[in-house]
Write a protein that holds these residues in place. Structure first.
Motif, mmCIF file in Angstrom:
data_model
loop_
_atom_site.group_PDB
_atom_site.id
_atom_site.type_symbol
_atom_site.label_atom_id
_atom_site.label_comp_id
_atom_site.label_asym_id
_atom_site.label_seq_id
_atom_site.Cartn_x
_atom_site.Cartn_y
_atom_site.Cartn_z
ATOM 1 N N LEU A 294 0.868 -1.178 0.000
ATOM 2 C CA LEU A 294 0.000 0.000 0.000
ATOM 3 C C LEU A 294 0.902 1.224 0.000
ATOM 4 C CD1 LEU A 294 -2.960 0.767 -0.015
ATOM 5 C CD2 LEU A 294 -2.932 0.770 2.472
ATOM 6 N N ALA A 295 0.912 1.924 -1.129
ATOM 7 C CA ALA A 295 1.928 2.945 -1.387
ATOM 8 C C ALA A 295 1.395 4.352 -1.151
ATOM 9 C CB ALA A 295 2.434 2.827 -2.817
ATOM 10 N N SER A 296 2.191 5.160 -0.502
ATOM 11 C CA SER A 296 1.878 6.585 -0.405
ATOM 12 C C SER A 296 2.181 7.243 -1.743
ATOM 13 C CB SER A 296 2.684 7.230 0.713
ATOM 14 O OG SER A 296 4.072 7.178 0.426
ATOM 15 N N GLU A 297 1.671 8.465 -1.927
ATOM 16 C CA GLU A 297 1.801 9.103 -3.235
ATOM 17 C C GLU A 297 3.252 9.387 -3.609
ATOM 18 O OE1 GLU A 297 2.846 12.405 -3.499
ATOM 19 O OE2 GLU A 297 3.021 12.655 -1.314
ATOM 20 N N ALA A 298 4.168 9.425 -2.627
ATOM 21 C CA ALA A 298 5.562 9.760 -2.920
ATOM 22 C C ALA A 298 6.262 8.676 -3.721
ATOM 23 C CB ALA A 298 6.319 10.028 -1.624
ATOM 24 N N TRP A 299 5.804 7.437 -3.655
ATOM 25 C CA TRP A 299 6.446 6.393 -4.451
ATOM 26 C C TRP A 299 5.448 5.555 -5.255
ATOM 27 C CZ3 TRP A 299 5.919 1.014 -4.025
ATOM 28 C CH2 TRP A 299 5.212 0.544 -2.910
ATOM 29 N N ALA A 300 4.150 5.879 -5.161
ATOM 30 C CA ALA A 300 3.145 5.072 -5.851
ATOM 31 C C ALA A 300 3.361 5.057 -7.360
ATOM 32 C CB ALA A 300 1.750 5.583 -5.526
ATOM 33 N N SER A 301 3.934 6.099 -7.905
ATOM 34 C CA SER A 301 4.209 6.140 -9.352
ATOM 35 C C SER A 301 5.676 6.425 -9.620
ATOM 36 C CB SER A 301 3.337 7.209 -10.009
ATOM 37 O OG SER A 301 3.541 8.478 -9.403
ATOM 38 N N SER A 302 6.528 6.057 -8.664
ATOM 39 C CA SER A 302 7.967 6.321 -8.810
ATOM 40 C C SER A 302 8.583 5.438 -9.885
ATOM 41 C CB SER A 302 8.668 6.078 -7.468
ATOM 42 O OG SER A 302 10.068 6.159 -7.628
ATOM 43 N N SER A 303 9.339 6.068 -10.751
ATOM 44 C CA SER A 303 10.011 5.318 -11.819
ATOM 45 C C SER A 303 11.137 4.452 -11.285
ATOM 46 C CB SER A 303 10.540 6.286 -12.874
ATOM 47 O OG SER A 303 11.432 7.216 -12.282
ATOM 48 N N LEU A 304 11.606 4.745 -10.075
ATOM 49 C CA LEU A 304 12.648 3.912 -9.491
ATOM 50 C C LEU A 304 12.114 2.556 -9.048
ATOM 51 C CD1 LEU A 304 14.647 6.398 -7.221
ATOM 52 C CD2 LEU A 304 15.434 5.307 -9.322
ATOM 53 N N ILE A 305 10.839 2.506 -8.655
ATOM 54 C CA ILE A 305 10.259 1.275 -8.111
ATOM 55 C C ILE A 305 9.388 0.563 -9.140
ATOM 56 C CG2 ILE A 305 8.969 0.315 -6.168
ATOM 57 C CD1 ILE A 305 11.499 1.810 -5.393
ATOM 58 N N ALA A 306 8.649 1.330 -9.939
ATOM 59 C CA ALA A 306 7.728 0.742 -10.911
ATOM 60 C C ALA A 306 8.491 0.252 -12.134
ATOM 61 C CB ALA A 306 6.659 1.752 -11.302
ATOM 62 N N MET A 307 9.281 -0.790 -11.934
ATOM 63 C CA MET A 307 10.092 -1.358 -13.001
ATOM 64 C C MET A 307 9.655 -2.789 -13.274
ATOM 65 S SD MET A 307 13.761 0.127 -11.713
ATOM 66 C CE MET A 307 14.645 -0.520 -13.128
ATOM 67 N N PRO A 308 9.657 -3.225 -14.515
ATOM 68 C CA PRO A 308 9.193 -4.580 -14.851
ATOM 69 C C PRO A 308 9.938 -5.674 -14.095
ATOM 70 C CG PRO A 308 9.440 -3.256 -16.824
ATOM 71 C CD PRO A 308 10.005 -2.444 -15.715
ATOM 72 N N GLU A 309 11.242 -5.481 -13.841
ATOM 73 C CA GLU A 309 11.998 -6.526 -13.144
ATOM 74 C C GLU A 309 11.609 -6.646 -11.662
ATOM 75 O OE1 GLU A 309 14.948 -3.091 -14.011
ATOM 76 O OE2 GLU A 309 13.191 -4.031 -14.932
ATOM 77 N N PHE A 310 10.925 -5.636 -11.137
ATOM 78 C CA PHE A 310 10.449 -5.689 -9.752
ATOM 79 C C PHE A 310 8.991 -6.162 -9.648
ATOM 80 C CE2 PHE A 310 13.421 -1.925 -8.501
ATOM 81 C CZ PHE A 310 14.519 -2.762 -8.672
ATOM 82 N N PHE A 311 8.337 -6.332 -10.773
ATOM 83 C CA PHE A 311 6.884 -6.502 -10.751
ATOM 84 C C PHE A 311 6.454 -7.795 -10.062
ATOM 85 C CE2 PHE A 311 2.679 -7.457 -12.471
ATOM 86 C CZ PHE A 311 2.050 -6.239 -12.295
ATOM 87 N N ARG A 312 7.230 -8.853 -10.171
ATOM 88 C CA ARG A 312 6.827 -10.114 -9.542
ATOM 89 C C ARG A 312 6.771 -9.998 -8.019
ATOM 90 N NH1 ARG A 312 12.363 -10.958 -10.469
ATOM 91 N NH2 ARG A 312 13.489 -11.869 -8.677
ATOM 92 N N VAL A 313 7.446 -9.006 -7.468
ATOM 93 C CA VAL A 313 7.462 -8.798 -6.026
ATOM 94 C C VAL A 313 6.432 -7.769 -5.593
ATOM 95 C CG1 VAL A 313 8.854 -7.916 -4.115
ATOM 96 C CG2 VAL A 313 9.845 -9.527 -5.736
#
Length: 994
Positions: A294-313
């Protein structure tokens, strides 16, 4: 201030300007200068300062394309305002924009530049230096991004009342105007976001979560507010950890261990993308899946986290995003960026190199000679993509639209629009100053500020009173805390089937203006859990308690960890996870599963149940038998045996027995107030009437037989009137008791809930047990007196008074009612009435059977015994017995006296009675003679004593039908006129005792 102090300030400004060379700022001159703080880089390079030489400014690393887009939004807004003919006409806005590198130190370094410039302007140093290239003071600052950075900047700018309008700092601490006097923002504070997070968890019925927060002024206050909201909603927190982008590897490993071992599947994260990135990388490395983020707005759309290689997690992420805005022409403006065309933007050159992974051959820091700057910092789409290898030179003809970067992601302009709105807010505040009418201003005496010499604190004053309509038609005004209230969009991370990138699907919204309970809307059909599933994951410490159970506390565990306990009888729960079972209403009881309440079973002695039917049949049988006896007595009312039993009292006695049997019926059926008030008095009065009749009848006969010779006085005092008067007086006492009872404490219908939980017993509340005791006690007192007289009369003529049967009936009466008392006290519910009905019926049948059945039997089946001779014979036998006993007693006394005087023998008195001791009659009659004598209506009785046998022989002659002597006529007339009791007493007088 001394010249030395001025020199120090100039030196500070000179050092600050040197630290920010031409390539490290975006700057443009204007009549009024706005400052800007943007995270063009995600961080700074770690460098050990050993202080062997002059410390150098740390270098920024990891390019942030979104940060550069935000900077472009500020430049676009300023240029749009400068070209507007209505907003600040004849005025030009300039800007000075610096890179904070997402760190406090770099942000303060830039802020010092704003403050120093303002101090120089306030010192009026034109006489000391030639300031032909002088830049005006910065009257307002747009920024910064992170709440921790804005907190530090606000503390410094607040000292000089320089207004700061942030576009992304949402910490609720910044609403404290006592500490942050000049801070405003165009983003809602985290208080609403934390509440919205708790609402989402409550919506999906989760109650077991973990929390992670950035260790700064954004994460700590945000997660603290979430804890407060979670506690109100009974949401338990399994773990709570703090993270930072500067945390060492060991700290990250510890947090990951906690996450991996936790049973909580939902993790609430209040953090920025850079602070969360190291943790996510370690989780990906360990392949920890199945968590809902459950993401706060500061990282909910962050390009650092929203990466395809992280998606399975983190594919199950649900986050908050600011409401997107529209900026007409901004897309084209972003596409026009070019290093050669952006002379005022020193960050454009590095942007071009990072976008196309090349270098500009003009001595840039990204030239082959300086590529070591990027070593070890290879990033994804959200950061610079430099490598350790040589970059080819840039041609300058590269097409910006051919490369996909977050810079060109203008589909949902959220932070960019907040930047745009912040610039326009400052511009409208300046417009208010520009159009101010003297006498209507905000300052002393309604004065206005001079737009040409405007100062920062004057702009701050107008910002606090700002009210304008933005380009989307929405009203913009800062509240007393410097905040704008806004709504949130709720997004869910999906994996694009086209290119495999992470896309943010809007699945709901949160309206802070709506009333509580109606703010959250979620379209569950759009949500994909783990990227593919539609089933809502389970994140509770314990399984749901089904209806019919409640949550039971487990000692030593949080309240969300519970065991399911069945609701006790009489309580129910009709919902899942009920905290407590609700009590059923008074007239209801829980069903078998304890999921609802059903009406309690109503019980009373019903007419339709087998027991009630049986008692009713017995009562009806008693009424029938009593009526039958009454009919027999009425039909044979002139026969000797009916007359001998005191005909009138017998009728009254039978009527009272009818009342006794009938009164038992009032105890059957649903008790009503009127039946409760009627049944006990009816029972008590009926029995007293019955016992009174027996008492008067028995006592009268006893007294007459005790008299030596019946006189007219006996007949006068024991006539019918006096008998009925005595019966009435005895009954009247019972009536008085009942009237007092009904007046002082009347019985009433009562619904008893206490005897059995699931049954309501409808009974009669007697009102006063003392009154009931008096009623039964008085009845038993009369019965005891009656028993005494009956026992005393037990040897009277059997066919005459049936004294033995009356004695036996009184014994039955006492046995019944003595047994009734413990039975009545030990039973409950409908059986109380049943016990009393049984007692009434048993006593009534006992009286009816013992007193009347023998007589009915004689009347119907032994008519030969229902004659006047039989009655006379019985009476004469009784008189003879009395005389014989007296004679023998006197003989024994005389014999004893003779023996004492000398042994002389006494003679036996002569009489008409022949006596024979211990031998037969010496002159027995032949059988034919005996039969003839019996035919002549005679009788013969033998009476045995201790010393011998006495035989009584009496004969009665029938009078002639045509010629009757006067004496016999008088006797017959007397028998017909008086009842047989007087006749018998007359016979007794004719038989001498000696």
């Amino acid at each position: 201030m001394t010249l030395y102090s001025y020199g120090l300030i100039l030196l500070l400004f000179t050092w600050n300007a040197a630290a920010y060379g031409p390539n490290q700022r975006a700057q443009k001159k204007g009549d009024i200068i706005l400052g800007g703080l943007f995270p063009i880089h995600f961080g700074v390079a770690a460098k050990d300062q050993d202080l062997k030489s002059r410390p150098e400014s740390v270098e920024c690393i990891r390019y942030n394309f979104r940060g550069f887009r935000w900077l472009q939004a500020m430049i676009f807004a300023i240029e749009e305002i400068n070209s507007s003919p209505t907003l600040l006409p004849n005025m030009t806005l300039g800007y000075r924009i610096f890179d904070t590198c997402n760190t406090v130190s770099k942000a303060l370094e830039a802020t010092l530049s704003f403050v120093a410039q303002n101090k120089i302007d306030s010192l009026n140093l034109d006489e000391f230096c030639n300031c032909s290239d002088h830049i005006p003071s910065t009257i307002a600052v747009v920024g910064a991004t992170g709440s921790g950075i804005s907190t530090a900047v606000a503390n410094l700018l607040g000292l000089f009342y320089i207004p700061q309008v942030s576009y992304a700092s949402s910490s609720r601490l910044l609403s404290n105007k006592n500490q942050f006097k000049s801070f405003l923002r165009t983003i809602p504070n985290d208080e609403h976001q934390a509440t919205a997070m708790a609402d989402i968890i409550e919506y999906f019925r989760w109650n077991w979560v973990g929390t992670i927060a950035a260790d700064d002024d954004y994460g700590r206050p945000g997660i603290e507010k979430f804890r407060e909201e979670a506690e109100e909603r009974d949401i338990c927190i399994d773990f709570s950890e703090l993270i930072s982008q500067y945390s060492d590897e060991e700290e990250i490993q510890q947090v990951v261990e906690v996450i991996q071992n936790s049973t909580a599947r939902v993790i609430v994260v209040f953090s920025s993308g850079p602070d969360l990135e190291p943790l996510i990388k370690e989780i990906v490395r360990r392949n920890i899946t199945g968590k809902i983020w459950l993401a706060s707005e500061a990282w909910a759309s962050s390009s650092l986290i929203a990466m395809p290689e992280f998606f399975r997690v983190i594919g199950s992420t649900i986050g908050f995003a600011l409401k997107a805005g529209q900026i007409p022409g901004f897309r084209e403006f972003l596409q026009k960026v070019h290093p050669k065309k952006s002379n005022n933007n020193g960050f454009a050159k590095e942007f071009w190199e990072e976008t196309f992974n090349c270098y500009l051959p003009d001595g840039s820091k990204n030239s082959p000679a300086s590529t070591s700057f990027h070593k070890g910092h290879e990033e994804g789409p959200g950061a610079g993509n430099g490598t350790a290898a040589f970059r080819p030179p840039c041609t300058g003809d590269e097409n910006i639209t051919s490369v996909e970067t977050p810079y060109m992601d203008y589909t949902h302009l959220r932070i960019s629009y907040n930047v745009y709105l912040a610039v326009y807010s400052i511009a409208h505040a300046l417009q208010d100053i520009y159009t101010c009418t003297p006498g209507k201003g905000l300052f002393t005496n309604g004065s206005c500020a001079d737009i040409k010499k405007v100062e920062a604190w004057q702009v701050l004053k107008h910002l606090r009173h700002l009210n304008f309509t933005n380009n989307m038609g929405e009203q913009v005004d800062f509240d007393e805390f410097g905040d704008l209230v806004g709504n949130y969009s709720i997004i869910n991370w999906h994996l694009s089937p086209e290119d495999g990138s992470v896309v943010f699907e809007e699945v709901g919204h949160y309206n802070v203006y709506a009333k509580k309970g109606e703010r959250l809307f979620i379209n569950e059909n759009k949500i994909l859990w783990s990227g593919f599933s539609k089933e809502v994951p389970f994140s509770n410490c314990s399984r749901d308690c089904l209806p019919g159970t409640r949550k039971g506390i487990i000692e030593g565990e949080p309240t969300c960890c519970f065991e399911c306990v069945d609701c006790p009888d009489g309580e129910y729960s009709d919902e899942t996870d009920a905290s407590a079972c609700d009590k059923c209403p008074e007239d209801y009881w829980s069903n078998e599963n304890h999921t609802s309440c059903i009406p309690k079973q109503i019980e009373f002695l019903s007419w339709t149940e087998p027991f009630g039917i049986a008692l009713t049949l017995f009562a009806v049988l008693g009424i029938f038998l009593t009526s039958f006896v009454l009919g027999v007595f009425t039909k044979f009312r002139n026969t000797p045996i009916v007359k001998a039993t005191n005909r009138e009292l017998s009728y009254l006695l039978l009527f009272s027995l009818l009342c006794c049997f009938s009164s038992s019926l009032f105890f059957i059926g649903e008790p009503q107030n009127w039946t409760c008030r009627l049944r006990q008095p009816a029972f008590g009065i009926s029995f007293v009437l019955c016992i009174s009749c027996i008492l008067v009848k028995t006592n009268r006969v006893l007294l007459i037989f005790e008299a030596k010779i019946p006189t007219s006085l006996h007949r006068k005092w024991w006539g019918l009137n006096l008998q009925f008067l005595l019966v009435f007086l005895c009954t009247f006492v019972q009536i008085v008791i009942c009237v007092i009872w009904l007046y002082t404490a009347p019985p009433s219908s009562y619904r008893n809930h206490e005897l059995e939980d699931e049954i309501i017993f409808i009974t009669c509340h007697e009102g006063s047990l003392m009154a009931l005791g008096f009623l039964i006690g008085y009845t038993c007192l009369l019965a005891a007196i009656c028993f005494f007289f009956a026992f005393k009369s037990r040897k009277l003529p059997e066919n005459f008074n049936e004294a033995k049967f009356i004695t036996f009936s009184m014994l039955i009466f006492f046995i019944v009612w003595i047994s009734f008392i413990p039975a009545y006290a030990s039973t409950y519910g409908k059986f109380v009435s049943a016990v009393e009905v049984i007692a009434i019926l048993a006593a009534s049948f006992g009286l009816l059977a013992c007193i009347f059945f023998n007589k009915v039997y004689i009347i119907l089946f032994k008519p030969s015994r229902n004659t006047i001779e039989e009655v006379r014979c019985s009476t004469a036998a009784h008189a003879f017995k009395v005389a014989a006993r007296a004679t023998l007693r006197r003989s024994n006394v005389s014999r004893k006296r003779s023996n004492s005087l000398g042994g002389s023998t006494g003679s036996t008195p002569s009489s008409s009675i022949s006596s024979k001791s211990n031998h037969e009659d010496p002159f027995p009659l032949p059988a034919s003679a005996e039969r003839q004598r019996q035919q002549q209506r005679g009788c013969k009785q033998k009476v045995s004593f201790g010393s011998g046998t006495v035989t009584l022989s009496l004969s009665f002659e029938e009078p002639q039908k045509n010629a009757m002597p006067n004496r016999n006529a008088k006797r017959r007339n007397s028998l017909e006129a008086q009842n047989s009791d007087d006749s018998l007493m007359r016979h007794r007088a004719l038989l001498p005792l000696q």
